[in-house]
Design a protein around this motif. Structure first.
Motif, mmCIF file in Angstrom:
data_model
loop_
_atom_site.group_PDB
_atom_site.id
_atom_site.type_symbol
_atom_site.label_atom_id
_atom_site.label_comp_id
_atom_site.label_asym_id
_atom_site.label_seq_id
_atom_site.Cartn_x
_atom_site.Cartn_y
_atom_site.Cartn_z
ATOM 1 N N LEU A 63 0.830 -1.202 0.000
ATOM 2 C CA LEU A 63 0.000 0.000 0.000
ATOM 3 C C LEU A 63 0.864 1.250 0.000
ATOM 4 N N GLU A 64 1.853 1.285 0.857
ATOM 5 C CA GLU A 64 2.711 2.460 0.941
ATOM 6 C C GLU A 64 3.424 2.712 -0.387
ATOM 7 N N ALA A 65 3.960 1.674 -1.002
ATOM 8 C CA ALA A 65 4.655 1.837 -2.278
ATOM 9 C C ALA A 65 3.716 2.387 -3.346
ATOM 10 N N GLY A 66 2.507 1.864 -3.390
ATOM 11 C CA GLY A 66 1.545 2.318 -4.384
ATOM 12 C C GLY A 66 1.110 3.752 -4.171
ATOM 13 N N MET A 67 0.824 4.120 -2.919
ATOM 14 C CA MET A 67 0.382 5.484 -2.629
ATOM 15 C C MET A 67 1.492 6.493 -2.907
ATOM 16 N N ARG A 68 2.700 6.138 -2.588
ATOM 17 C CA ARG A 68 3.813 7.067 -2.847
ATOM 18 C C ARG A 68 4.049 7.224 -4.349
ATOM 19 N N ALA A 69 3.883 6.156 -5.096
ATOM 20 C CA ALA A 69 4.030 6.247 -6.548
ATOM 21 C C ALA A 69 2.959 7.159 -7.139
ATOM 22 N N ALA A 70 1.727 7.013 -6.657
ATOM 23 C CA ALA A 70 0.643 7.871 -7.137
ATOM 24 C C ALA A 70 0.882 9.326 -6.745
ATOM 25 N N ALA A 71 1.388 9.539 -5.536
ATOM 26 C CA ALA A 71 1.670 10.906 -5.081
ATOM 27 C C ALA A 71 2.732 11.573 -5.954
ATOM 28 N N ARG A 72 3.737 10.818 -6.338
ATOM 29 C CA ARG A 72 4.803 11.394 -7.166
ATOM 30 C C ARG A 72 4.276 11.879 -8.509
ATOM 31 N N GLU A 73 3.204 11.255 -8.973
ATOM 32 C CA GLU A 73 2.630 11.639 -10.262
ATOM 33 C C GLU A 73 1.544 12.700 -10.129
ATOM 34 N N GLY A 74 1.367 13.219 -8.906
ATOM 35 C CA GLY A 74 0.439 14.322 -8.714
ATOM 36 C C GLY A 74 -1.002 13.943 -8.447
ATOM 37 N N PHE A 75 -1.271 12.677 -8.193
ATOM 38 C CA PHE A 75 -2.637 12.273 -7.878
ATOM 39 C C PHE A 75 -3.037 12.764 -6.488
ATOM 40 N N THR A 76 -4.286 13.169 -6.347
ATOM 41 C CA THR A 76 -4.850 13.439 -5.035
ATOM 42 C C THR A 76 -5.195 12.106 -4.380
ATOM 43 N N LEU A 77 -4.817 11.939 -3.124
ATOM 44 C CA LEU A 77 -5.004 10.661 -2.436
ATOM 45 C C LEU A 77 -6.072 10.773 -1.353
ATOM 46 N N TRP A 78 -6.941 9.798 -1.325
ATOM 47 C CA TRP A 78 -7.906 9.624 -0.240
ATOM 48 C C TRP A 78 -7.683 8.228 0.342
ATOM 49 N N ILE A 79 -8.018 8.078 1.621
ATOM 50 C CA ILE A 79 -7.909 6.777 2.291
ATOM 51 C C ILE A 79 -9.301 6.303 2.709
ATOM 52 N N TYR A 80 -9.625 5.096 2.288
ATOM 53 C CA TYR A 80 -10.859 4.427 2.709
ATOM 54 C C TYR A 80 -10.554 3.727 4.033
ATOM 55 N N ASP A 81 -11.356 3.982 5.067
ATOM 56 C CA ASP A 81 -10.932 3.655 6.434
ATOM 57 C C ASP A 81 -11.400 2.305 6.973
#
Length: 730
Positions: A63-81
């Protein structure tokens, strides 16, 4: 405007859709290029749903690897809890570690037979922890007799019935599972958390939010924008028939309630379950207010506080938003819970236009977006999908998804988190949908929604009439509760059908508002009229505020019922509420009372309400419905019920208007807007009215109708294809 036109031609991706990805975000690096090409603006994701959720270290690594990759490309991130839904249990881990936090309720066993005394009597009690056994006089004015102490260790009661007729009411505490949302979740059957317990909420936050902070906390307040909580509720709105009516509970309620209200909570429960006893209205309102406050503060409020302290927004949506009576059983106060979202949201499982436009359900998009508009949050979210269609093996077309985007934005929803299955669409079509959505999101963040009308959320009124029942989904409620729900729903759709922008407000807003220039002002809102939908009960302070509003030139429309009872429930308070409105009955310019059942938007009310914008069909074909070709007509007013609208006003005075055709046939008509004639007569290019096409991003001058040279007879020509939308800047 030139800068805005450039942005409109190529809108920011952040206003496009955000797919909800429960599994597979760990492969984000391989999928980012695909998401980028499709035009998505962000993602909603969670740690993988493994059997060891939420403790699977490898799942967290992915999860961390995927979210950081998306962040680097400028995606807005939300977390489903949560692992599925309803949110609150961390996939069951909270209750496995803390079984004492499981939700409980009070079940009401109301023995069917009248007990007549004086006589001795014996009665067994239902399974559960006995809270109270009460003999309730049929007369209804005397207080119940507490016979709890007559129970033996097995729960058998042996007591003397006093003179006269009585009902036996036994209240037992029991865990809630059977027949509730916990047992019927689409995700998995799972014991549920007591959301009324702050310690339970803290445990949930520690096991979910806290773990995300440990892994990607450095993204909080940057790429990571919000936490998404999914359908948490009191689950005391049973989804199947159960033996006894019930309400949610916490063990220390008797003490806390007495400290707050000055009497025993069992008296409030008699009023709630049996609708009898002294001060029924006050006691019913006390109970539901108590429940709503405890829930809003101890669950939604604690999550909001944590999110704000960590630089992110609290978001999500509630359960059964479409029905007013469900709001009470699930939340005590829908309004109180929704106010604790920084980005309030809805769950829209429909995308078929006729289902979206069903007037049998509340327009939930406008309900959620009102919190954003009224309380200054600025953004409102939808979990949008074609779920219902897919469950019925129906594939919806591209045009209907686009119509759903129009529906959402017309009501004020400007963040779309998506469960859509786009597998039947090409990459180009998905990109077109995202660009279309982003254009709407850009334009409908300009300025503020120009709502001059407010509808009072009828909280005290529905509290005073609603009754818990053992039948599924609230059963068949009292006629009075059904009427309030109907009036509230019908006036909401009636205004939407006539392109009247409005906000939902509660009594707190009215009490905290000030009156300026004949308008009720709260934050950046300024209302010329307030509608009371079947409201017969309200707080004295609210009645005084509305009286002052009318005195200053404001307008109040009371539909089918006139306020005549006070939330406080005393004779003095009741008298003051009645007198404040009775004093205005001979002042039709400021108080309009319509007592015609089922006829809400009479010609008199339409003339009474401010209508900044009017849309007139050019021909009958545009507004006929059904095989018979019927139309709706009120006096000389022919509405366009298939057209939704959203009007905003910018700081420079320009108005941005969305018109969305939710029908399957073309529409032609004329749009007129307050203040438009002066601009219409201008020959300056900068003052021209323009039409902005969200499909291709083009901007063109509007086409005028009416007699040239006579401003008051000019209007903008409206031509909308089936399921199409257009934006106008005036």
């Amino acid at each position: 405007m030139d800068d805005l036109k450039k942005k409109y031609a190529c809108p920011p991706d952040k206003y496009a859709m955000y797919p909800i990805i429960h599994s597979g975000v760990e492969t984000a690096e391989a999928r980012i290029a695909e998401w980028k090409q499709q035009g998505f603006g962000g993602i909603v994701a969670n740690v993988g749903y493994t059997l060891d959720y939420p403790e699977d270290v490898q799942a967290w690594d992915r999860l961390e690897a995927g979210m950081r990759a998306a962040a680097r490309e400028g995606f807005t991130l939300w977390i489903y809890d949560e692992k599925g839904y309803p949110s609150g249990t961390a996939g069951g881990a909270v209750l496995e570690a803390h079984p004492e936090y499981e939700t409980t309720g009070i079940l009401a066993y109301n023995y069917w037979k009248t007990l007549t005394g004086p006589a001795r009597y014996r009665a067994d009690t239902p399974e559960g922890k006995l809270f109270k056994a009460l003999l309730v006089p049929l007369a209804g004015e005397d207080e119940p007799l507490d016979i709890t102490e007559t129970a033996d260790a097995a729960g058998t009661l042996r007591f003397t019935i006093p003179k006269g007729g009585h009902r036996l009411l036994v209240l037992v505490e029991r865990r809630l599972f059977d027949g509730t949302h916990a047992a019927h979740s689409y995700s998995e059957p799972r014991r549920y958390l007591n959301l009324l317990d702050p310690k339970a909420t803290d445990a949930f936050i520690q096991m979910t939010h806290g773990k995300y902070r440990e892994r990607i906390g450095d993204l909080f307040g940057k790429e990571m924008k919000a936490f998404f909580t999914d359908e948490p509720s009191l689950i005391s709105w049973n989804l199947e028939h159960v033996p006894y009516a019930l309400v949610s509970w916490r063990g220390d309620f008797p003490h806390v309630f007495r400290e707050r209200y000055g009497y025993g909570i069992e008296l409030a429960l008699v009023a709630v379950f049996l609708n009898t006893g002294n001060a029924i209205v006050r006691r019913r309102c006390d109970f539901w207010e108590f429940i709503s406050t405890e829930l809003a503060e101890n669950f939604f409020g604690r999550i909001q506080q944590w999110c704000r302290a960590n630089g992110v927004a609290a978001s999500g949506h509630l359960l059964a938003e479409e029905e007013l009576t469900a709001h009470i059983f699930l939340y005590g106060s829908f309004y109180a819970s929704m106010r604790r979202f920084d980005i309030p949201g809805i769950d829209q499982l429909e995308s078929e236009p006729d289902k979206l436009m069903s007037a049998e359900r509340l327009p939930i998009g406008r309900l959620a977006a009102s919190f954003a508009d009224v309380h200054g949050f600025g953004e409102a979210m939808s979990e949008a999908s074609d779920h219902v269609s897919r469950m019925n093996n129906r594939q919806i077309p591209f045009e209907w998804i686009r119509a759903s985007m129009n529906w959402h934005h017309a009501q004020g929803i400007n963040i779309i988190t998506s469960y859509y299955n786009f597998s039947h669409l090409s990459r180009q079509e998905v990109q077109m949908l995202n660009t279309y959505t982003a254009r709407l999101g850009l334009m409908l963040r300009q300025g503020k929604r120009d709502s001059r009308v407010a509808i009072l959320y009828p909280e005290c009124a529905i509290w005073s009439e609603i009754t818990p029942v053992p039948e599924a989904r609230g059963g068949r409620q009292t006629l009075a509760a059904q009427e309030i729900s109907r009036i509230f729903r019908d006036i909401s759709w009636g205004l939407l059908h006539r392109q009247v922008d409005y906000d939902y407000i509660d009594e707190t807003v009215i009490q905290q508002a000030s009156v300026r220039d004949g308008r009720l002002t709260f934050g950046n809102r300024a209302y010329e009229a307030v509608i009371l939908p079947g409201v017969h009960v309200m707080q004295v302070k609210t009645a005084r505020a509305l009286a002052a509003f009318m005195e200053a030139g404001g307008k109040v429309a009371a539909l089918e019922k006139l306020p005549c009872h006070s939330r406080e429930g005393t004779a003095e308070a009741d008298g003051e509420v009645r007198s404040l409105f009775a004093a205005r009955m001979n002042d039709p310019g400021h108080l309009l009372f319509s007592d015609l059942p089922g006829t809400l938007l009479t010609p008199a009310i339409l003339a009474f309400l401010p209508r900044i914008m009017r849309l007139s069909p050019a021909d009958i074909y545009s507004v006929t419905v059904g095989a018979a070709g019927t139309i709706v007509k009120t006096g000389g007013d022919v509405p366009s019920p298939g057209i939704l609208s959203h009007m905003r006003i910018r700081e420079d005075g320009r108005r941005v208007i969305l018109l969305a055709n939710m029908t399957g046939k073309a529409y032609r008509g004329t749009l007129t807007v307050e203040g438009m004639p002066d601009r219409a007569m201008s020959s300056e290019p900068a003052a021209q009215c323009t039409i902005w096409d969200p499909v291709d991003g083009s901007v063109a001058p509007c086409e005028w109708t009416g007699q040239e040279g006579i401003a008051d007879m000019r209007g903008i020509k409206v031509s909308l294809g089936a399921y199409a939308g257009s934006l106008y800047v005036i």
